[in-house]
Enzyme design. Structure first.
Site, PDB file in Angstrom:
ATOM      1  N   ARG A   1     -14.935   0.382  -4.758  1.00  0.00           N
ATOM      2  CA  ARG A   1     -13.804  -0.530  -4.919  1.00  0.00           C
ATOM      3  C   ARG A   1     -14.238  -1.922  -4.472  1.00  0.00           C
ATOM      4  NH1 ARG A   1      -9.138  -1.992  -1.198  1.00  0.00           N
ATOM      5  NH2 ARG A   1      -7.805  -3.204  -2.590  1.00  0.00           N
TER       6      ARG A   1
ATOM      7  N   TYR B   1      -4.424   1.724   8.616  1.00  0.00           N
ATOM      8  CA  TYR B   1      -5.308   1.578   9.771  1.00  0.00           C
ATOM      9  C   TYR B   1      -4.670   2.087  11.059  1.00  0.00           C
ATOM     10  CZ  TYR B   1      -8.299  -1.242   6.791  1.00  0.00           C
ATOM     11  OH  TYR B   1      -9.129  -1.649   5.782  1.00  0.00           O
TER      12      TYR B   1
ATOM     13  N   GLU C   1      -8.067   1.900   1.405  1.00  0.00           N
ATOM     14  CA  GLU C   1      -8.731   1.404   2.607  1.00  0.00           C
ATOM     15  C   GLU C   1      -8.332   2.263   3.798  1.00  0.00           C
ATOM     16  OE1 GLU C   1      -8.281  -2.734   3.623  1.00  0.00           O
ATOM     17  OE2 GLU C   1      -8.481  -3.373   1.523  1.00  0.00           O
TER      18      GLU C   1
ATOM     19  N   HIS D   1      -7.584 -10.281  -4.175  1.00  0.00           N
ATOM     20  CA  HIS D   1      -7.710  -9.944  -2.763  1.00  0.00           C
ATOM     21  C   HIS D   1      -7.727 -11.243  -1.967  1.00  0.00           C
ATOM     22  CE1 HIS D   1      -9.189  -6.630   0.130  1.00  0.00           C
ATOM     23  NE2 HIS D   1      -8.896  -7.691   0.867  1.00  0.00           N
TER      24      HIS D   1
ATOM     25  N   GLU E   1      -2.627  -5.796  -0.830  1.00  0.00           N
ATOM     26  CA  GLU E   1      -1.811  -6.136   0.332  1.00  0.00           C
ATOM     27  C   GLU E   1      -1.024  -7.445   0.191  1.00  0.00           C
ATOM     28  OE1 GLU E   1      -4.603  -3.815   3.611  1.00  0.00           O
ATOM     29  OE2 GLU E   1      -4.270  -5.962   3.824  1.00  0.00           O
TER      30      GLU E   1
ATOM     31  N   ASN F   1      -3.362   1.540   1.877  1.00  0.00           N
ATOM     32  CA  ASN F   1      -4.231   1.078   2.953  1.00  0.00           C
ATOM     33  C   ASN F   1      -3.577   1.409   4.283  1.00  0.00           C
ATOM     34  OD1 ASN F   1      -5.776   0.006   0.913  1.00  0.00           O
ATOM     35  ND2 ASN F   1      -5.517  -2.133   1.529  1.00  0.00           N
TER      36      ASN F   1
END
Length: 467
Positions: A98, A320, A370, A142, A187, A318
């Protein structure tokens, strides 16, 4: 979030949901294993072959905006070393990659004349990937908006939505015969909130009004581009091309059962998570967020919400960490270990997130676009980086992804962030997420222990948390 079942072999601890040492968990045949990057973070070549200025070029040039005073003019020089990087990906057994395409490299002025030399780079990159049996997964945006468009209002201007469609058409028209999976945006929450309200990312504005306009126009640009991408990819011969969007999620937990804490958590969840996925899913903007921010919705015109809700083929997720919310925006000290970013390590969050998303919205499929960690152990010792903490992080999160699949969530791929250490936005080069170490003086690449471990995961399709 609603409970879910635990598949055989995925032993979980109640506190974190992480795997314990034991039998590995096996992912379904055909599951996609890959890594992820973005153009500004790795390419460099900021003035090469006609590339135009981006908002991040301008932002980095302003004193005090980047922690270490650095910029992305060289980054990891992927622009000059892409063949070696693709060979490294192939050597690690990656089946997918990606990456993002730099808008100012393709349309230096944001609209108008296409810079063919810029498109040629991505032409060569895609061909190199395919020759190595690596499937390309490009993201069109991005965060690196052409500065020329920012000068005309940026994402606050509705005109930028048509400029994005023009850009998408130029890229898909060139690459659509070989690329079958496209993501429109990465995002949009970060683009709008960090860039236009908090001012910690490019373009550095600090206006809530601008943020709300930018958020709506980002989603509108996505919705306008989806049918264009499908049509052009099909015309180019990529039958069955899929289109999606990549959203970041930070699941929000109230600090206590006190009403004020619960209300604060609900507001943050609406602003940071629901604000983007619910319009895409056809539900419009969450009212608790609209009321909490006092948005008059002046930017929303008839038909906009229908356009934003154009059906997707996949949702990119994504993840985290989670956040714990306390009334009055009081800081809450993490109760679990943290990464070098200070983010709490909470693997259970990704499993619960996936189950909840699927129960509420039922997208056709999900890709973990991600997931990864900056860790403080990125020192080369005897030619190696022994990042066992990163391995444990990835293993624990993959075990939770496996749990979600066992609960019936159609997750079909995982991309670790990131392939290379790189320019980490406002942190500059002071934080390292890569599974491949980059010496920023020599640009020499050194696969870390996590790269070797992840290569074995991709080869076997199985994951076990190291003991």
């Amino acid at each position: 979030m609603p409970g879910s079942t635990t598949p055989t072999g995925a032993a979980l601890t109640p506190a974190t949901g992480s795997a314990t040492a034991g039998e590995p968990v096996a992912f379904p045949p055909g599951f996609v294993w890959g890594t992820a990057t973005s153009a500004f973070q790795i390419e460099g070549g900021s003035t090469a072959d006609g590339r135009g200025e981006s908002i991040w070029d301008r932002f980095c040039a302003q004193p005090g905006t980047v922690l270490d005073g650095s910029d992305g003019s060289v980054a990891t020089d992927h622009y000059g070393r892409y063949r070696d990087d693709v060979a490294l990906l192939a050597g690690l057994g990656m089946g997918a990659y990606r990456f993002s395409i730099a808008w100012p490299r393709v349309l230096p002025a944001g609209t108008g004349a296409v810079n063919e030399a810029g498109l040629d780079f991505y032409d060569r990159l895609v061909d190199e990937l395919l020759a190595a049996n690596i499937t390309p997964y490009p993201t069109l945006y991005h965060w690196d908006l052409p500065q020329a468009l920012e000068d005309r209002g940026g994402w606050v201007s509705r005109d930028v939505t048509d400029a994005f469609v023009e850009y998408a058409a130029a890229v898909v028209g060139r690459l659509g015969d070989r690329v079958r999976s496209w993501a429109t945006l990465n995002e949009p929450f970060v683009s709008a909130t960090h860039g236009y309200w908090e001012g910690v990312h490019a373009p550095g504005r600090t206006s809530l009004e601008d943020c709300l306009a930018a958020a709506h126009h980002l989603l509108l640009a996505h919705g306008k581009a989806v049918p264009v991408i499908r049509e052009l990819a099909g015309r180019a011969g990529a039958d069955g091309a899929e289109v999606g969007i990549v959203l970041n999620f930070t699941p929000t937990t109230p600090y206590s059962d006190e009403e004020a804490d619960v209300e604060r958590a609900a507001l943050l969840d609406a602003i940071e998570n629901r604000w983007y996925v619910e319009p895409v899913a056809g539900l419009g903007y969450p009212e608790v967020g609209v009321a909490g921010l006092g948005w008059d919705r002046r930017e929303v015109r008839d038909g906009d919400l229908d356009t934003i809700a154009t059906p997707l083929d996949f949702l990119g997720v994504n993840y985290y960490s989670r956040q714990v919310a306390r009334a009055g925006d009081a800081h809450v000290e993490p109760t679990l270990p943290v990464t070098a970013m200070g983010w709490e390590i909470h693997p259970q969050g990704i499993g619960d997130l996936l189950v909840g998303l699927d129960e509420r919205h039922g997208f056709p499929k999900y890709l973990i676009t991600e997931n990864g960690a900056a860790m403080p152990d990125d020192v080369v010792v005897d030619g190696a980086v022994h990042d066992r903490d990163r391995i444990a992080y990835i293993a624990d999160h993959l075990t939770e992804v496996h749990r979600a699949i066992g609960a019936g969530v159609p997750v079909e791929g995982y991309f670790v962030w990131s392939f290379l250490d790189n320019f980490e936005w406002a942190y500059g080069y002071a934080r390292r997420f890569g599974i491949v170490h980059v010496d920023y003086e020599t640009l020499v690449r050194t696969p870390k222990a996590s790269a070797r471990w992840y290569a074995e995961v991709a080869r076997t399709g199985t994951v076990a948390r190291p003991t």
